[in-house]
Design a protein around this motif. Structure first.
Motif, PDB file in Angstrom:
ATOM      1  N   GLU A  52      22.823 -62.742  97.843  1.00  0.00           N
ATOM      2  CA  GLU A  52      24.198 -63.265  98.498  1.00  0.00           C
ATOM      3  C   GLU A  52      25.009 -62.042  98.841  1.00  0.00           C
ATOM      4  OE1 GLU A  52      22.783 -64.166  95.505  1.00  0.00           O
ATOM      5  OE2 GLU A  52      22.680 -66.425  95.556  1.00  0.00           O
ATOM      6  N   ALA A  53      25.109 -60.976  98.213  1.00  0.00           N
ATOM      7  CA  ALA A  53      25.991 -59.839  98.491  1.00  0.00           C
ATOM      8  C   ALA A  53      25.147 -59.047  99.787  1.00  0.00           C
ATOM      9  CB  ALA A  53      25.963 -58.787  97.425  1.00  0.00           C
ATOM     10  N   ALA A  54      24.080 -59.095  99.793  1.00  0.00           N
ATOM     11  CA  ALA A  54      23.202 -58.627 101.005  1.00  0.00           C
ATOM     12  C   ALA A  54      23.248 -59.287 101.949  1.00  0.00           C
ATOM     13  CB  ALA A  54      21.702 -58.391 100.611  1.00  0.00           C
ATOM     14  N   THR A  55      23.264 -60.619 102.042  1.00  0.00           N
ATOM     15  CA  THR A  55      23.501 -61.528 103.149  1.00  0.00           C
ATOM     16  C   THR A  55      25.057 -61.355 103.532  1.00  0.00           C
ATOM     17  OG1 THR A  55      22.101 -63.062 102.268  1.00  0.00           O
ATOM     18  CG2 THR A  55      23.755 -63.786 103.946  1.00  0.00           C
ATOM     19  N   GLU A  56      26.032 -61.224 102.856  1.00  0.00           N
ATOM     20  CA  GLU A  56      27.581 -61.029 103.227  1.00  0.00           C
ATOM     21  C   GLU A  56      27.528 -59.616 104.138  1.00  0.00           C
ATOM     22  OE1 GLU A  56      30.404 -61.401 100.084  1.00  0.00           O
ATOM     23  OE2 GLU A  56      29.291 -63.226  99.566  1.00  0.00           O
ATOM     24  N   ARG A  57      26.857 -58.528 103.292  1.00  0.00           N
ATOM     25  CA  ARG A  57      26.983 -57.284 103.919  1.00  0.00           C
ATOM     26  C   ARG A  57      26.261 -57.245 105.432  1.00  0.00           C
ATOM     27  NH1 ARG A  57      25.738 -55.693  99.205  1.00  0.00           N
ATOM     28  NH2 ARG A  57      23.664 -55.250  99.504  1.00  0.00           N
ATOM     29  N   LEU A  75      15.247 -67.507  98.819  1.00  0.00           N
ATOM     30  CA  LEU A  75      16.158 -66.870  97.461  1.00  0.00           C
ATOM     31  C   LEU A  75      15.371 -67.423  96.392  1.00  0.00           C
ATOM     32  CD1 LEU A  75      18.535 -66.136  96.031  1.00  0.00           C
ATOM     33  CD2 LEU A  75      19.618 -68.411  96.417  1.00  0.00           C
ATOM     34  N   ARG A  76      14.570 -68.526  96.381  1.00  0.00           N
ATOM     35  CA  ARG A  76      13.756 -68.902  95.152  1.00  0.00           C
ATOM     36  C   ARG A  76      12.449 -68.096  94.905  1.00  0.00           C
ATOM     37  NH1 ARG A  76      14.086 -73.882  97.533  1.00  0.00           N
ATOM     38  NH2 ARG A  76      11.955 -73.744  98.650  1.00  0.00           N
ATOM     39  N   VAL A  77      12.085 -67.363  95.954  1.00  0.00           N
ATOM     40  CA  VAL A  77      10.859 -66.621  95.796  1.00  0.00           C
ATOM     41  C   VAL A  77      11.372 -65.146  95.390  1.00  0.00           C
ATOM     42  CG1 VAL A  77       9.576 -65.027  97.120  1.00  0.00           C
ATOM     43  CG2 VAL A  77       9.646 -67.369  97.927  1.00  0.00           C
ATOM     44  N   ILE A  78      12.590 -64.570  95.759  1.00  0.00           N
ATOM     45  CA  ILE A  78      13.034 -63.502  95.253  1.00  0.00           C
ATOM     46  C   ILE A  78      13.617 -63.594  93.601  1.00  0.00           C
ATOM     47  CG2 ILE A  78      13.417 -62.309  97.350  1.00  0.00           C
ATOM     48  CD1 ILE A  78      16.439 -62.505  96.678  1.00  0.00           C
ATOM     49  N   ARG A  79      13.895 -64.702  93.264  1.00  0.00           N
ATOM     50  CA  ARG A  79      14.309 -64.965  92.126  1.00  0.00           C
ATOM     51  C   ARG A  79      13.200 -64.922  91.073  1.00  0.00           C
ATOM     52  NH1 ARG A  79      19.236 -69.149  92.687  1.00  0.00           N
ATOM     53  NH2 ARG A  79      21.022 -67.521  92.789  1.00  0.00           N
ATOM     54  N   ARG A  80      11.870 -65.557  91.469  1.00  0.00           N
ATOM     55  CA  ARG A  80      10.953 -65.319  90.406  1.00  0.00           C
ATOM     56  C   ARG A  80       9.743 -64.099  90.796  1.00  0.00           C
ATOM     57  NH1 ARG A  80       5.941 -66.369  93.344  1.00  0.00           N
ATOM     58  NH2 ARG A  80       6.315 -67.592  95.197  1.00  0.00           N
ATOM     59  N   MET A  81      10.049 -63.330  91.777  1.00  0.00           N
ATOM     60  CA  MET A  81       9.307 -62.259  91.963  1.00  0.00           C
ATOM     61  C   MET A  81       9.650 -61.035  90.738  1.00  0.00           C
ATOM     62  SD  MET A  81       9.986 -60.939  95.914  1.00  0.00           S
ATOM     63  CE  MET A  81       9.155 -59.492  95.707  1.00  0.00           C
TER      64      MET A  81
END
Length: 93
Positions: A52-57, A75-81
């Motif tokens: 979310e922070a990267a998206t805002e930047r 988002l689901r993918v990176i949360r499980r990586m």
């Protein structure tokens, strides 16, 4: 629909190029604005910050559009990586 394994591979590939200090272009062949989301995901992991922070930047500096469904899928993918340790290149000299 985008296969989650392919999304993880795309994100990991961007991270590998970043770890090599390579200028990296991320492109979507279908023109569906998937590239910015993949780049934002890689940047969030690279910077060890939230997606979310990267998206805002990202949105602060570039006009970006993407579908909420694709954003949620990534988002689901990176949360499980699993955590990865990428060596950041020394660009000081």
């Amino acid at each position: 629909y985008n296969r989650e394994g392919h999304l993880e591979l795309a994100i990991t590939t961007v991270l590998q190029f970043l770890s090599l200090g390579e200028v990296t272009l991320v492109s979507c062949s279908a023109g569906q604005s998937r590239s910015p989301v993949i780049a934002m995901a890689a940047c969030s992991l690279w910077e060890n910050s939230s997606f979310e922070a990267a998206t805002e930047r990202w949105i602060d500096v570039a006009e970006t559009s993407f579908t909420p469904a694709f954003y949620a899928q990534v988002l689901r993918v990176i949360r499980r990586m699993p955590p990865r340790n990428f060596l950041k290149p020394d660009i000081s000299g």
